[in-house]
Design a protein around this motif. Structure first.
Motif, PDB file in Angstrom:
ATOM      1  N   UNK A   1       2.833   0.009   2.981  1.00 35.16           N
ATOM      2  CA  UNK A   1       3.662   1.063   2.405  1.00 35.16           C
ATOM      3  C   UNK A   1       4.213   1.994   3.474  1.00 35.16           C
ATOM      4  N   UNK A   2       3.325   2.445   4.378  1.00 33.97           N
ATOM      5  CA  UNK A   2       3.777   3.440   5.361  1.00 33.97           C
ATOM      6  C   UNK A   2       4.764   2.827   6.347  1.00 33.97           C
ATOM      7  N   UNK A   3       4.707   1.489   6.516  1.00 38.21           N
ATOM      8  CA  UNK A   3       5.668   0.852   7.425  1.00 38.21           C
ATOM      9  C   UNK A   3       6.938   0.444   6.685  1.00 38.21           C
ATOM     10  N   UNK A   4       6.993   0.804   5.393  1.00 35.48           N
ATOM     11  CA  UNK A   4       8.225   0.558   4.631  1.00 35.48           C
ATOM     12  C   UNK A   4       8.416  -0.878   4.170  1.00 35.48           C
ATOM     13  N   UNK A   5       7.382  -1.735   4.303  1.00 38.52           N
ATOM     14  CA  UNK A   5       7.547  -3.126   3.884  1.00 38.52           C
ATOM     15  C   UNK A   5       7.464  -3.274   2.368  1.00 38.52           C
ATOM     16  N   UNK A   6       6.690  -2.379   1.758  1.00 39.46           N
ATOM     17  CA  UNK A   6       6.594  -2.413   0.295  1.00 39.46           C
ATOM     18  C   UNK A   6       6.667  -0.988  -0.253  1.00 39.46           C
ATOM     19  N   UNK A   7       7.059  -0.890  -1.511  1.00 37.92           N
ATOM     20  CA  UNK A   7       6.882   0.378  -2.211  1.00 37.92           C
ATOM     21  C   UNK A   7       6.139   0.066  -3.499  1.00 37.92           C
ATOM     22  N   UNK A   8       5.256   0.979  -3.862  1.00 37.60           N
ATOM     23  CA  UNK A   8       4.451   0.774  -5.063  1.00 37.60           C
ATOM     24  C   UNK A   8       4.769   1.894  -6.038  1.00 37.60           C
ATOM     25  N   UNK A   9       5.147   1.521  -7.271  1.00 33.11           N
ATOM     26  CA  UNK A   9       5.240   2.547  -8.298  1.00 33.11           C
ATOM     27  C   UNK A   9       4.635   2.004  -9.588  1.00 33.11           C
ATOM     28  N   UNK A  10       3.690   2.767 -10.088  1.00 31.56           N
ATOM     29  CA  UNK A  10       2.971   2.404 -11.316  1.00 31.56           C
ATOM     30  C   UNK A  10       2.504   0.952 -11.296  1.00 31.56           C
ATOM     31  N   UNK A  11       1.805   0.587 -10.184  1.00 35.62           N
ATOM     32  CA  UNK A  11       1.203  -0.733 -10.076  1.00 35.62           C
ATOM     33  C   UNK A  11       2.186  -1.874  -9.832  1.00 35.62           C
ATOM     34  N   UNK A  12       3.483  -1.559  -9.822  1.00 37.74           N
ATOM     35  CA  UNK A  12       4.491  -2.588  -9.526  1.00 37.74           C
ATOM     36  C   UNK A  12       4.850  -2.507  -8.042  1.00 37.74           C
ATOM     37  N   UNK A  13       4.989  -3.682  -7.437  1.00 39.27           N
ATOM     38  CA  UNK A  13       5.278  -3.718  -6.007  1.00 39.27           C
ATOM     39  C   UNK A  13       6.705  -4.201  -5.769  1.00 39.27           C
ATOM     40  N   UNK A  14       7.437  -3.450  -4.966  1.00 37.09           N
ATOM     41  CA  UNK A  14       8.772  -3.875  -4.529  1.00 37.09           C
ATOM     42  C   UNK A  14       8.703  -4.176  -3.035  1.00 37.09           C
ATOM     43  N   UNK A  15       9.452  -5.196  -2.629  1.00 40.16           N
ATOM     44  CA  UNK A  15       9.382  -5.615  -1.225  1.00 40.16           C
ATOM     45  C   UNK A  15      10.661  -5.306  -0.472  1.00 40.16           C
ATOM     46  N   UNK A  16      10.474  -4.838   0.775  1.00 42.43           N
ATOM     47  CA  UNK A  16      11.607  -4.671   1.693  1.00 42.43           C
ATOM     48  C   UNK A  16      11.281  -5.443   2.957  1.00 42.43           C
TER      49      UNK A  16
END
Ligand SMILES: [Zn+2]
Length: 166
Positions: free
Chosen positions: A148-163
């Motif tokens: 998360x802190x390296x910006x590879x993923x974002x987590x919101x309400x248990x859902x994961x988005x990938x960058x």
């Protein structure tokens, strides 16, 4: 090198019993845990291979004094009960290992694209599997934090988005 020292070095994987560093044959020596001067045996049970410099320092000290010296040096040593405290036993691990873990999991995730784990739990299980279930729950949490802190993923309400970079 004496036969005894050779054998001890083999058993210890070429590493010093105390500092766990690889030691060249010329720097290795046999340390009698209970000093011979204090009646210690020359048997394998009482002997370890260690750096000459430490051996000279330990010399004929009592086992109690030696333990104190060793414990005073070992910042990462933790008793079992300490593991339940907030600080994980991996907090002192090197940056290198953390980066290696991070790039390993990033590479794995890229390979899975587009079938990426979409929930935090699924991602935790993926990380667990990639590292052959050798990680603790805290390790996995710290990897998630770093993703998360390296910006590879974002987590919101248990859902994961990938960058993930291509
Ligand atoms: Zn050593």
């Amino acid at each position: 090198m004496t036969k005894q020292l050779e054998k001890l070095m083999f058993v210890q994987g070429g590493r010093c019993f105390f500092c766990d560093q690889r030691i060249p044959a010329t720097e290795a020596s046999v340390e009698h845990l209970i000093a011979r001067a204090n009646g210690g045996a020359n048997s394998e049970d009482n002997c370890v291979a260690c750096c000459k410099s430490l051996n000279a320092l330990l010399a004929n000290k009592s086992l109690k004094e030696k333990l104190r010296i060793v414990l005073n040096q070992r910042g990462q040593f933790k008793c079992p009960a300490c593991y339940s405290s907030k600080e994980t036993p991996y907090s002192t691990e090197s940056n290198g290992l953390r980066l290696e873990r991070l790039s390993r999991i990033s590479a794995d995730l890229k390979n899975r694209h587009p079938a990426l784990p979409r929930t935090v739990n699924a991602l935790r299980n993926t990380i667990d599997a990639v590292f052959q279930k050798k990680l603790t729950a805290e390790d996995i949490s710290s990897i998630l934090d770093e993703l998360q802190s390296s910006g590879r993923i974002t987590i919101s309400e248990n859902k994961v988005e990938y960058q993930l970079a291509p």
